[in-house]
Write a protein that holds these residues in place. Structure first.
Motif, mmCIF file in Angstrom:
data_model
loop_
_atom_site.group_PDB
_atom_site.id
_atom_site.type_symbol
_atom_site.label_atom_id
_atom_site.label_comp_id
_atom_site.label_asym_id
_atom_site.label_seq_id
_atom_site.Cartn_x
_atom_site.Cartn_y
_atom_site.Cartn_z
ATOM 1 N N LEU A 130 89.054 63.570 -6.591
ATOM 2 C CA LEU A 130 88.316 62.548 -5.859
ATOM 3 C C LEU A 130 87.306 61.940 -6.822
ATOM 4 N N ALA A 131 86.995 60.675 -6.617
ATOM 5 C CA ALA A 131 86.054 59.962 -7.483
ATOM 6 C C ALA A 131 84.928 59.380 -6.644
ATOM 7 N N LEU A 132 83.724 59.428 -7.192
ATOM 8 C CA LEU A 132 82.552 58.914 -6.481
ATOM 9 C C LEU A 132 82.298 57.455 -6.831
ATOM 10 N N ASN A 133 81.792 56.715 -5.844
ATOM 11 C CA ASN A 133 81.386 55.327 -6.013
ATOM 12 C C ASN A 133 80.021 55.129 -5.359
ATOM 13 N N PRO A 134 79.246 54.146 -5.806
ATOM 14 C CA PRO A 134 77.938 53.913 -5.173
ATOM 15 C C PRO A 134 78.016 53.720 -3.664
ATOM 16 N N VAL A 135 79.112 53.118 -3.172
ATOM 17 C CA VAL A 135 79.239 52.922 -1.731
ATOM 18 C C VAL A 135 79.207 54.248 -0.983
ATOM 19 N N ASP A 136 79.627 55.328 -1.642
ATOM 20 C CA ASP A 136 79.659 56.621 -0.974
ATOM 21 C C ASP A 136 78.263 57.082 -0.577
ATOM 22 N N TRP A 137 77.350 57.154 -1.558
ATOM 23 C CA TRP A 137 76.009 57.638 -1.212
ATOM 24 C C TRP A 137 75.275 56.648 -0.319
ATOM 25 N N LEU B 130 74.496 60.423 -9.132
ATOM 26 C CA LEU B 130 75.029 59.059 -9.145
ATOM 27 C C LEU B 130 73.974 58.073 -8.653
ATOM 28 N N LYS B 131 73.300 58.411 -7.568
ATOM 29 C CA LYS B 131 72.272 57.544 -7.004
ATOM 30 C C LYS B 131 71.141 57.295 -8.003
ATOM 31 N N GLN B 132 70.777 58.328 -8.727
ATOM 32 C CA GLN B 132 69.648 58.228 -9.649
ATOM 33 C C GLN B 132 70.028 57.637 -11.000
ATOM 34 N N GLY B 133 71.291 57.343 -11.191
ATOM 35 C CA GLY B 133 71.731 56.795 -12.468
ATOM 36 C C GLY B 133 72.384 57.823 -13.356
ATOM 37 N N GLY B 134 71.990 59.083 -13.202
ATOM 38 C CA GLY B 134 72.618 60.193 -13.918
ATOM 39 C C GLY B 134 72.813 59.915 -15.395
ATOM 40 N N GLU B 135 73.930 60.374 -15.919
ATOM 41 C CA GLU B 135 74.270 60.178 -17.320
ATOM 42 C C GLU B 135 75.265 59.038 -17.500
ATOM 43 N N GLY B 136 75.541 58.302 -16.452
ATOM 44 C CA GLY B 136 76.518 57.236 -16.530
ATOM 45 C C GLY B 136 77.931 57.776 -16.419
ATOM 46 N N GLY B 137 78.891 56.895 -16.552
ATOM 47 C CA GLY B 137 80.276 57.323 -16.453
ATOM 48 C C GLY B 137 80.734 57.402 -15.011
ATOM 49 N N LYS B 138 81.941 57.904 -14.831
ATOM 50 C CA LYS B 138 82.576 57.993 -13.521
ATOM 51 C C LYS B 138 82.618 59.448 -13.087
ATOM 52 N N TRP B 139 82.008 59.746 -11.940
ATOM 53 C CA TRP B 139 81.933 61.111 -11.444
ATOM 54 C C TRP B 139 83.231 61.461 -10.705
ATOM 55 N N VAL B 140 83.896 62.543 -11.158
ATOM 56 C CA VAL B 140 85.156 62.965 -10.544
ATOM 57 C C VAL B 140 85.140 64.477 -10.332
ATOM 58 N N ALA B 141 85.817 64.925 -9.272
ATOM 59 C CA ALA B 141 86.000 66.353 -9.012
ATOM 60 C C ALA B 141 87.487 66.634 -8.909
#
Length: 335
Positions: free
Chosen positions: A41-48, A313-324
């Protein structure tokens, strides 16, 4: 086949920290549906955002998540996709989503994944890739100067590359750390949006030319502030929000205003619209495979720590695409 499965459950008014990992009964697909065992699964800003803001169709127990990739394990009547097929998808916000071991989907919306494409790459493409494609599809022609605002993000990065491939002279804004990569991918100039005079620098670089289109990934208000950069009959494309009122006086440069709403296709697209969207998604997959599209680096997280990843992700994190990644041999939540 499992009787139930692990999923993240949303609770109203509790935000990200109110997500709860539970087990849900597994429902078999009806006519026109497929059941997918998620691999990634991949996270997107719309999720949070929707988790925090809520959604009219959500009730306690709803499973969030719009993007995922997995294997079809069951298909309802009138479905031509066979079990065992690898697919990726953008799920409707109105249905239980990808933050789970299984996801039930409208078969007409899933994207068949090429055998050579990595699972994580496939999962990370639907929302940003199809959003970028829809945004670019708003603008006619294949020449002229365009501006992509926020090209350091997943949507902006893909949109910039697609615009270059179409034949536009592409300008971009992004944090300084992204500039060398964006220039290497074909941007003719990149500006740091945090610099006070970047718009004047862009106008100076354009000279007498004006922009054919502005693609804004920030907000409706931010997009409106960039409208004066457009030339006559130009296009203002809002990827976040929309223009409720015209940003410029009537009968002046006569610009066109566009909104981008990927989730709306689930409720409002015709069958031919869906077919065209699927074709666009599968072309994006091919672009990654043949090296024409570069993706953001992956930030892999543990599915059990999904709320922490959403906060990052909301805070900007380290960038990139978050995946699990989900491992069938490792039960997320014992039955």
């Amino acid at each position: 086949m499992h009787a139930d499965f692990a999923a993240w459950s949303w609770n109203s008014d509790k935000g990200i920290d109110g997500l709860e990992l539970i087990r849900k009964p597994l429902v078999q697909p009806r006519s026109g549906e497929v059941l997918v065992a998620n691999r990634v699964l991949a996270l997107n800003p719309v999720d949070w955002k929707i988790i925090e803001w809520g959604h009219p169709d959500w009730k306690d127990g709803h499973v969030p998540g719009v993007d995922g990739m997995g294997v079809v394990v069951a298909a309802g009547a009138c479905v031509h996709i066979k079990p065992g097929t690898r697919v990726a998808y953008h799920q409707s916000l109105s249905r239980d989503g990808s933050f789970a071991e299984f996801c039930l989907l409208d078969a007409a919306t899933v994207l068949v994944v090429p055998a050579a494409l990595d699972d994580s790459a496939a999962a990370s493409l639907p929302c940003p890739g199809l959003t970028a494609w829809q945004a670019l599809d708003k603008v006619p022609g294949a020449s002229g100067d365009v501006l992509v605002v926020g090209a350091g993000g997943a949507v902006g990065l893909l949109l910039m590359q697609l615009a270059v491939q179409r034949g536009y002279r592409v300008w971009a804004t992004a944090a300084t750390k992204h500039h060398s990569n964006l220039n290497a991918l074909g941007a003719v100039g990149v500006f740091d949006y945090r610099q006070a005079h970047w718009q004047q620098a862009l106008q100076s670089a354009l000279g007498e030319r004006r922009l054919l289109a502005v693609f804004d990934t920030v907000s409706g208000a931010h997009a409106a502030s960039l409208a004066p950069l457009l030339g006559y009959n130009g296009h203002l494309v809002c990827i976040q929000d929309r223009q409720e009122t015209a940003p410029l006086p009537a009968f002046s440069t006569a610009i066109s205003l566009h909104e981008v709403a990927l989730n709306s296709f689930h409720a409002h697209a015709s069958l031919s619209d869906r077919q065209r969207l699927r074709q666009a998604g599968e072309q994006l997959f091919d672009g990654v495979l043949n090296g024409k599209l570069s993706l953001p680096p992956h930030q892999v997280f543990d599915f059990r720590k999904l709320p922490e990843a959403l906060h990052a992700l909301k805070q900007g994190g380290e960038g990139g695409k978050w995946v699990a990644r989900l491992n069938e041999s490792d039960s997320v939540l014992p039955a």
